[in-house]
Design an enzyme around this catalytic site. Sequence first.
Site, PDB file in Angstrom:
ATOM      1  CG  ASP A   9      85.762  97.550  64.945  1.00 38.69           C
ATOM      2  OD1 ASP A   9      85.528  97.825  63.764  1.00 38.69           O
ATOM      3  OD2 ASP A   9      86.829  97.869  65.521  1.00 38.69           O
ATOM      4  CG  ASP A 103      89.780  95.836  64.380  1.00 42.86           C
ATOM      5  OD1 ASP A 103      89.342  95.750  63.217  1.00 42.86           O
ATOM      6  OD2 ASP A 103      89.598  96.819  65.107  1.00 42.86           O
ATOM      7  CD  GLU A 104      85.460  95.541  60.770  1.00 43.56           C
ATOM      8  OE1 GLU A 104      84.318  96.008  60.754  1.00 43.56           O
ATOM      9  OE2 GLU A 104      86.442  96.110  60.263  1.00 43.56           O
TER      10      GLU A 104
HETATM   11  P1  TTP Z   1      89.582 100.083  62.658  1.00 43.16           P
HETATM   12  O1  TTP Z   1      88.722  99.109  63.362  1.00 43.16           O
HETATM   13  O2  TTP Z   1      88.988 100.863  61.524  1.00 43.16           O
HETATM   14  O3  TTP Z   1      90.135 101.165  63.686  1.00 43.16           O
HETATM   15  P2  TTP Z   1      90.623 100.979  65.167  1.00 43.16           P
HETATM   16  O4  TTP Z   1      90.390  99.609  65.693  1.00 43.16           O
HETATM   17  O5  TTP Z   1      92.049 101.463  65.245  1.00 43.16           O
HETATM   18  O6  TTP Z   1      89.723 102.037  65.946  1.00 43.16           O
HETATM   19  P3  TTP Z   1      88.165 101.955  66.302  1.00 43.16           P
HETATM   20  O7  TTP Z   1      88.120 102.011  67.811  1.00 43.16           O
HETATM   21  O8  TTP Z   1      87.575 103.179  65.689  1.00 43.16           O
HETATM   22  O9  TTP Z   1      87.650 100.685  65.743  1.00 43.16           O
HETATM   23  O10 TTP Z   1      90.866  99.373  62.098  1.00 43.16           O
HETATM   24  C1  TTP Z   1      91.513  98.319  62.774  1.00 43.16           C
HETATM   25  C2  TTP Z   1      93.009  98.383  62.574  1.00 43.16           C
HETATM   26  O11 TTP Z   1      93.324  98.355  61.196  1.00 43.16           O
HETATM   27  C3  TTP Z   1      93.618  99.663  63.108  1.00 43.16           C
HETATM   28  O12 TTP Z   1      93.930  99.573  64.481  1.00 43.16           O
HETATM   29  C4  TTP Z   1      94.817  99.829  62.241  1.00 43.16           C
HETATM   30  C5  TTP Z   1      94.456  99.181  60.919  1.00 43.16           C
HETATM   31  N1  TTP Z   1      94.132 100.223  59.907  1.00 43.16           N
HETATM   32  C6  TTP Z   1      95.131 100.602  59.004  1.00 43.16           C
HETATM   33  O13 TTP Z   1      96.246 100.074  59.036  1.00 43.16           O
HETATM   34  N2  TTP Z   1      94.827 101.576  58.093  1.00 43.16           N
HETATM   35  C7  TTP Z   1      93.612 102.210  58.026  1.00 43.16           C
HETATM   36  O14 TTP Z   1      93.400 103.093  57.202  1.00 43.16           O
HETATM   37  C8  TTP Z   1      92.592 101.801  58.976  1.00 43.16           C
HETATM   38  C9  TTP Z   1      91.247 102.447  58.947  1.00 43.16           C
HETATM   39  C10 TTP Z   1      92.910 100.801  59.881  1.00 43.16           C
HETATM   40 MG    MG Z   2      88.526  98.686  65.432  1.00 41.37          MG
END
Ligand code: TTP
Ligand code: MG
Length: 355
Positions: A9, A103-104
């Site tokens: 992720d 992203d995951e």
């Molecule tokens: P995530 O992997 O949940 O968050 P992140 O990568 O920003 O942070 P982390 O280091 O905790 O993993 O989500 C990935 C992307 O998805 C995030 O950068 C933006 C988008 N996203 C949204 O647009 N709305 C949301 O509610 C969430 C949770 C994520």
């Molecule tokens: Mg993330």
Amino acid sequence: MVRKIIHIDMDAFYASVEQRDSPELRGKPVAVGGAGGRGVVMTASYEARKFGVRSAMPSATAIRLCPELTFVPSRMDVYREVSQKIRETFYRFTHLVEPLSLDEAYLDVTEDRMGIGSATLTADKILGEIAAATYLTASAGVSYNKFLAKIASDLNKPNGKAIILPEQAATFLERLPVRQFHGVGKVTAEKMYSLGIRTGADLKAISLEALIQQFGKLGCYYYHAVRGIDERPVQPDRPRKSVSAETTFSENKQTSEELCEAIRQVAERLMKRIERAEAKGYTVTLKIKYADFEIVSRSLTQSRPVTELSAIIGIASLLLESVELNRPVRLLGIGISKLEVEESVDRDVQLSFDF
Ligand code: TTP
Ligand code: MG
């Protein structure tokens, strides 16, 4: 066999991309999203998270928490490009990649393509290659199933890795607050608290029946998850090369009447799978396994996709005529290949903010 699953992720994904591309944003609290009245934070840089700024938070709230927050509009095309790059990296290590969002992804590296052997080492290498290809960091969770790998990738974020070995799972899960269980949202957590369930140990003490009564189908999932059981396979997001169905007879068959009847039954099941996969195939293959386990197969390729049940039955029956029925048959299968898969729905749809 014990599987080796990695969950990868990206860290503060959209915000990190913006900090990468605009050096003046580095080290600063940044939110991606609209700053306006009804704007919402899509994600926040780790600097902004220190102030309590979170995904899905109204931008007005975020500014109140962190007055120096810089808002940047999202650039989905750039995030998609990065996503493509990290997926290319994943596929170098294994074909079994299941992307969950831009992203995951889950990776099954039980048999990694590089022959590295160790899932931990593989995770290190993947993180290294992501950094080299994108100038961004990711975190990795390594375990023996998807549920644990996903929890593990959060443990040492950002730019970290955590491993949960099979022998560590029980203790780890007993100590884990239920809120951190994947699949336990705010509402479920509140309900669990009201039932006196705060940790994995509390959850484990509840019977399967009671959990199903309280949480329905999910109760069954929680029951197994807290015991470290999650058999869900990593489902590769690739167009399938063929769709097939087969049946092993409880009693061997030898006459063409019996086998034609079997063709009808197997073709019906195949048709359901074809519809589910939204696939159209040009080649129909009939497979026969004799009682002595010898296998023969016959194929016919059409100039147009075979989409009708009657056509599949007709072609398979025709193919059966070219198979020698001099011995008992124990299995019959039919498949279609040379697929034309209809455009699948884009799984990277923007996450909704309603949850
Ligand atoms: P995530 O992997 O949940 O968050 P992140 O990568 O920003 O942070 P982390 O280091 O905790 O993993 O989500 C990935 C992307 O998805 C995030 O950068 C933006 C988008 N996203 C949204 O647009 N709305 C949301 O509610 C969430 C949770 C994520
Ligand atoms: Mg993330």
